[in-house]
Design an enzyme around this catalytic site. Structure first.
Site, PDB file in Angstrom:
ATOM      1  N   ASP A  28       0.846  -1.192   0.000  1.00 57.50           N
ATOM      2  CA  ASP A  28       0.000   0.000   0.000  1.00 57.50           C
ATOM      3  C   ASP A  28       0.885   1.247   0.000  1.00 57.50           C
ATOM      4  OD1 ASP A  28      -3.228   0.494   0.954  1.00 57.50           O
ATOM      5  OD2 ASP A  28      -1.837   2.185   1.110  1.00 57.50           O
ATOM      6  N   ASN A  85     -12.822  -3.368   2.575  1.00 55.91           N
ATOM      7  CA  ASN A  85     -13.723  -2.231   2.735  1.00 55.91           C
ATOM      8  C   ASN A  85     -14.749  -2.257   1.618  1.00 55.91           C
ATOM      9  OD1 ASN A  85     -12.266  -1.273   4.965  1.00 55.91           O
ATOM     10  ND2 ASN A  85     -10.829  -0.186   3.652  1.00 55.91           N
ATOM     11  N   VAL A  94     -11.228   2.792  -3.600  1.00 54.07           N
ATOM     12  CA  VAL A  94     -10.910   2.314  -4.953  1.00 54.07           C
ATOM     13  C   VAL A  94     -11.931   1.224  -5.316  1.00 54.07           C
ATOM     14  CG1 VAL A  94      -9.187   1.232  -6.434  1.00 54.07           C
ATOM     15  CG2 VAL A  94      -8.453   2.814  -4.633  1.00 54.07           C
ATOM     16  N   HIS A  98     -10.280  -5.439  -3.169  1.00 57.68           N
ATOM     17  CA  HIS A  98      -8.921  -5.732  -2.725  1.00 57.68           C
ATOM     18  C   HIS A  98      -8.954  -6.137  -1.269  1.00 57.68           C
ATOM     19  CE1 HIS A  98      -9.881  -1.454  -2.507  1.00 57.68           C
ATOM     20  NE2 HIS A  98      -9.187  -1.421  -1.371  1.00 57.68           N
ATOM     21  N   HIS A 100      -6.931  -6.006   2.136  1.00 53.90           N
ATOM     22  CA  HIS A 100      -5.815  -5.409   2.861  1.00 53.90           C
ATOM     23  C   HIS A 100      -5.226  -6.475   3.789  1.00 53.90           C
ATOM     24  CE1 HIS A 100      -6.803  -0.991   2.202  1.00 53.90           C
ATOM     25  NE2 HIS A 100      -7.994  -1.516   1.970  1.00 53.90           N
TER      26      HIS A 100
HETATM   27  P1  AMP Z   1      -9.729   1.225   0.192  1.00 55.50           P
HETATM   28  O1  AMP Z   1      -9.838   2.520   0.971  1.00 55.50           O
HETATM   29  O2  AMP Z   1     -10.118   0.002   0.981  1.00 55.50           O
HETATM   30  O3  AMP Z   1     -10.463   1.321  -1.126  1.00 55.50           O
HETATM   31  O4  AMP Z   1      -8.189   1.013  -0.084  1.00 55.50           O
HETATM   32  C1  AMP Z   1      -7.509   1.616  -1.131  1.00 55.50           C
HETATM   33  C2  AMP Z   1      -6.066   1.583  -0.757  1.00 55.50           C
HETATM   34  O5  AMP Z   1      -5.295   1.820  -1.919  1.00 55.50           O
HETATM   35  C3  AMP Z   1      -5.651   2.641   0.273  1.00 55.50           C
HETATM   36  O6  AMP Z   1      -5.118   2.011   1.426  1.00 55.50           O
HETATM   37  C4  AMP Z   1      -4.589   3.461  -0.467  1.00 55.50           C
HETATM   38  O7  AMP Z   1      -3.536   3.886   0.371  1.00 55.50           O
HETATM   39  C5  AMP Z   1      -4.132   2.487  -1.523  1.00 55.50           C
HETATM   40  N1  AMP Z   1      -3.539   3.083  -2.718  1.00 55.50           N
HETATM   41  C6  AMP Z   1      -4.005   4.154  -3.406  1.00 55.50           C
HETATM   42  N2  AMP Z   1      -3.204   4.398  -4.466  1.00 55.50           N
HETATM   43  C7  AMP Z   1      -2.214   3.473  -4.434  1.00 55.50           C
HETATM   44  C8  AMP Z   1      -1.086   3.202  -5.255  1.00 55.50           C
HETATM   45  N3  AMP Z   1      -0.800   3.945  -6.351  1.00 55.50           N
HETATM   46  N4  AMP Z   1      -0.276   2.171  -4.916  1.00 55.50           N
HETATM   47  C9  AMP Z   1      -0.540   1.427  -3.826  1.00 55.50           C
HETATM   48  N5  AMP Z   1      -1.598   1.627  -3.022  1.00 55.50           N
HETATM   49  C10 AMP Z   1      -2.433   2.635  -3.312  1.00 55.50           C
END
Ligand code: AMP
Length: 112
Positions: A28, A85, A94, A98, A100
């Site tokens: 992340d 999430n 996003v 995914h 975590h």
């Molecule tokens: P969520 O809030 O569960 O949708 O998680 C999305 C995650 O993607 C967050 O923890 C962000 O920090 C992570 N994230 C966003 N952009 C990137 C990136 N370019 N590379 C790696 N992680 C990312």
């Protein structure tokens, strides 16, 4: 194309820790724990509540893979947390499912 599709396509750089035919795992960009890895299916499922019966094997694969990565990252014995999430109240930012994987420190319960 989702942000994570761009990472899968190598259009955006990421610190990749694992890849197979079905998923990609990378660190992340804003880690919330010493180990914070996202396990992402290559086939887009927007969120778990929109998954289909045909996605069941893939969903299981993501959890299995997260457990294997926890081992390779050295947090399987100390403990770790898997988080998915879903939607606004779930903290999803996003729209590409995914898992975590968080580890390397004690986790509070319940999450905030
Ligand atoms: P969520 O809030 O569960 O949708 O998680 C999305 C995650 O993607 C967050 O923890 C962000 O920090 C992570 N994230 C966003 N952009 C990137 C990136 N370019 N590379 C790696 N992680 C990312």
């Amino acid at each position: 194309m989702t942000l994570f599709q761009k990472i899968i396509a190598r259009e955006i750089p990421a610190d990749i820790v694992f890849e197979d035919d079905l998923c990609l795992a990378f660190r992340d960009i804003s880690p919330k724990a010493p180990v914070h890895i996202l396990v992402v299916p290559k086939r887009v499922i927007p969120r778990v509540a929109e998954s289909l019966p045909a996605d069941m094997e893939l969903l299981g694969h993501l959890l299995f893979t997260a457990g294997q990565i926890a081992r390779s990252e050295g947090v399987a014995d100390s403990g770790f947390r898997l988080v998915i999430n879903n939607g606004p109240d779930g903290g999803e930012t996003v729209p590409h499912l995914h898992v975590h994987l968080l580890g390397g420190r004690p986790m509070a319960w319940p999450p905030g």
